[in-house]
Design a protein around this motif. Structure first.
Motif, mmCIF file in Angstrom:
data_model
loop_
_atom_site.group_PDB
_atom_site.id
_atom_site.type_symbol
_atom_site.label_atom_id
_atom_site.label_comp_id
_atom_site.label_asym_id
_atom_site.label_seq_id
_atom_site.Cartn_x
_atom_site.Cartn_y
_atom_site.Cartn_z
ATOM 1 N N TRP A 42 0.848 -1.369 -0.018
ATOM 2 C CA TRP A 42 0.005 -0.025 0.126
ATOM 3 C C TRP A 42 0.793 1.423 0.064
ATOM 4 O O TRP A 42 0.310 2.318 -0.581
ATOM 5 C CB TRP A 42 -0.823 -0.050 1.143
ATOM 6 N N PHE A 45 1.690 2.024 -3.609
ATOM 7 C CA PHE A 45 0.594 2.673 -4.432
ATOM 8 C C PHE A 45 0.418 3.909 -3.807
ATOM 9 O O PHE A 45 0.090 4.523 -5.002
ATOM 10 C CB PHE A 45 -0.494 1.597 -3.909
ATOM 11 N N ILE A 46 0.449 4.281 -2.638
ATOM 12 C CA ILE A 46 0.125 5.546 -2.304
ATOM 13 C C ILE A 46 1.014 6.711 -2.456
ATOM 14 O O ILE A 46 0.820 7.577 -2.895
ATOM 15 C CB ILE A 46 -0.057 5.604 -0.585
ATOM 16 N N VAL A 49 0.192 7.225 -6.219
ATOM 17 C CA VAL A 49 -0.957 8.284 -6.146
ATOM 18 C C VAL A 49 -0.621 9.750 -5.638
ATOM 19 O O VAL A 49 -1.091 10.712 -6.362
ATOM 20 C CB VAL A 49 -2.018 7.767 -5.062
ATOM 21 N N PHE A 65 -10.125 5.834 -10.211
ATOM 22 C CA PHE A 65 -10.665 4.593 -9.557
ATOM 23 C C PHE A 65 -10.321 3.343 -10.212
ATOM 24 O O PHE A 65 -10.272 2.258 -9.348
ATOM 25 C CB PHE A 65 -12.394 4.610 -9.789
ATOM 26 N N ASP A 67 -7.363 2.614 -11.071
ATOM 27 C CA ASP A 67 -6.294 2.413 -10.434
ATOM 28 C C ASP A 67 -6.357 1.907 -8.976
ATOM 29 O O ASP A 67 -5.586 0.899 -8.764
ATOM 30 C CB ASP A 67 -5.250 3.487 -10.431
ATOM 31 N N TRP A 68 -7.473 2.178 -8.388
ATOM 32 C CA TRP A 68 -7.576 1.770 -6.847
ATOM 33 C C TRP A 68 -8.267 0.675 -6.947
ATOM 34 O O TRP A 68 -8.070 -0.154 -5.958
ATOM 35 C CB TRP A 68 -8.532 2.863 -6.319
ATOM 36 N N ILE A 72 -8.035 -2.727 -4.046
ATOM 37 C CA ILE A 72 -9.045 -2.999 -2.961
ATOM 38 C C ILE A 72 -9.585 -4.215 -2.929
ATOM 39 O O ILE A 72 -9.779 -4.967 -1.997
ATOM 40 C CB ILE A 72 -10.237 -1.451 -3.289
ATOM 41 N N SER A 123 -4.976 -5.164 -12.396
ATOM 42 C CA SER A 123 -3.980 -4.306 -12.260
ATOM 43 C C SER A 123 -3.224 -4.368 -13.320
ATOM 44 O O SER A 123 -2.674 -3.549 -13.873
ATOM 45 C CB SER A 123 -3.027 -4.543 -10.917
ATOM 46 N N ALA A 148 0.776 -0.354 -9.026
ATOM 47 C CA ALA A 148 -0.405 -1.181 -8.736
ATOM 48 C C ALA A 148 -0.092 -2.688 -8.862
ATOM 49 O O ALA A 148 -0.482 -3.374 -8.049
ATOM 50 C CB ALA A 148 -1.726 -0.583 -9.719
ATOM 51 N N GLN A 151 1.747 -3.667 -5.886
ATOM 52 C CA GLN A 151 0.990 -3.569 -4.621
ATOM 53 C C GLN A 151 0.103 -4.865 -4.622
ATOM 54 O O GLN A 151 0.192 -5.605 -3.674
ATOM 55 C CB GLN A 151 -0.007 -2.560 -4.712
#
Length: 178
Positions: A42, A45-46, A49, A65, A67-68, A72, A123, A148, A151
């Protein structure tokens, strides 16, 4: 020579294992390692972002979204897999009020693996479609898609490590049956 090692566990090797002091802490080490992999995944990934949101050029590719969603989904799959009681997966003798708990546990295990696989595949698809195919403007932003995928990969490894760590019963015994 065997008199030298009488106080230790029997081993097939002449030289005793130098990491044998870690064996009784296998569950704890596995849990911490799995948690570290989740945090690292994470964090990567953050980081992507934050880099994407701080780039204010006109041709910048923004992370949305799509990408997120894969991260999730993979995290949710990891949660589902590791919340299953491992004893419910073995045998057909567990029946509770006419319902078969073994079948339900295996179904949720399958759904958890499907969520992880779907998140990873998503991803990779986002990486290819959004960041690789568009060579003109997306090539400098390839890191966003790779982050991503990394992650989701780390979350998959974390799930496997946590599964094995939770299945550890004694020092050298692992119960990895499905």
């Amino acid at each position: 020579m065997s008199a030298l090692y009488n106080d230790e566990r029997p081993s097939i090797f002449v030289i005793p294992n130098p990491l044998s002091f870690l064996a009784h802490k296998g569950r704890t080490i596995g849990s911490y390692l799995a948690g570290g992999l989740v945090a690292l995944g994470w964090w990567i990934f953050i980081d992507a972002v934050i880099q994407a949101s701080s780039d204010h050029t006109d041709d910048a590719v923004k992370m949305g979204f799509e990408d997120w969603f894969s991260g999730i989904l993979t995290s949710l799959g990891m949660l589902v897999i590791n919340l299953i009681d491992k004893s419910r997966l073995q045998g057909e003798a567990f029946s509770y009020a006419g319902s078969n708990l073994v079948w339900k546990a295996r179904l949720f295990l399958f759904l958890g693996f499907a969520l992880i696989a779907g998140g990873f595949a998503g991803s990779v698809c986002v990486l290819i479609i959004k960041y690789v195919v568009n060579h003109d403007s997306a090539q400098p932003y390839l890191y966003y898609g790779v982050a991503a995928v990394v992650q989701c990969t780390l979350l998959m490894f974390s799930s496997a490590i946590l599964w094995v760590a939770q299945s550890t019963q004694e020092e050298y015994e692992y119960n990895v049956r499905l």
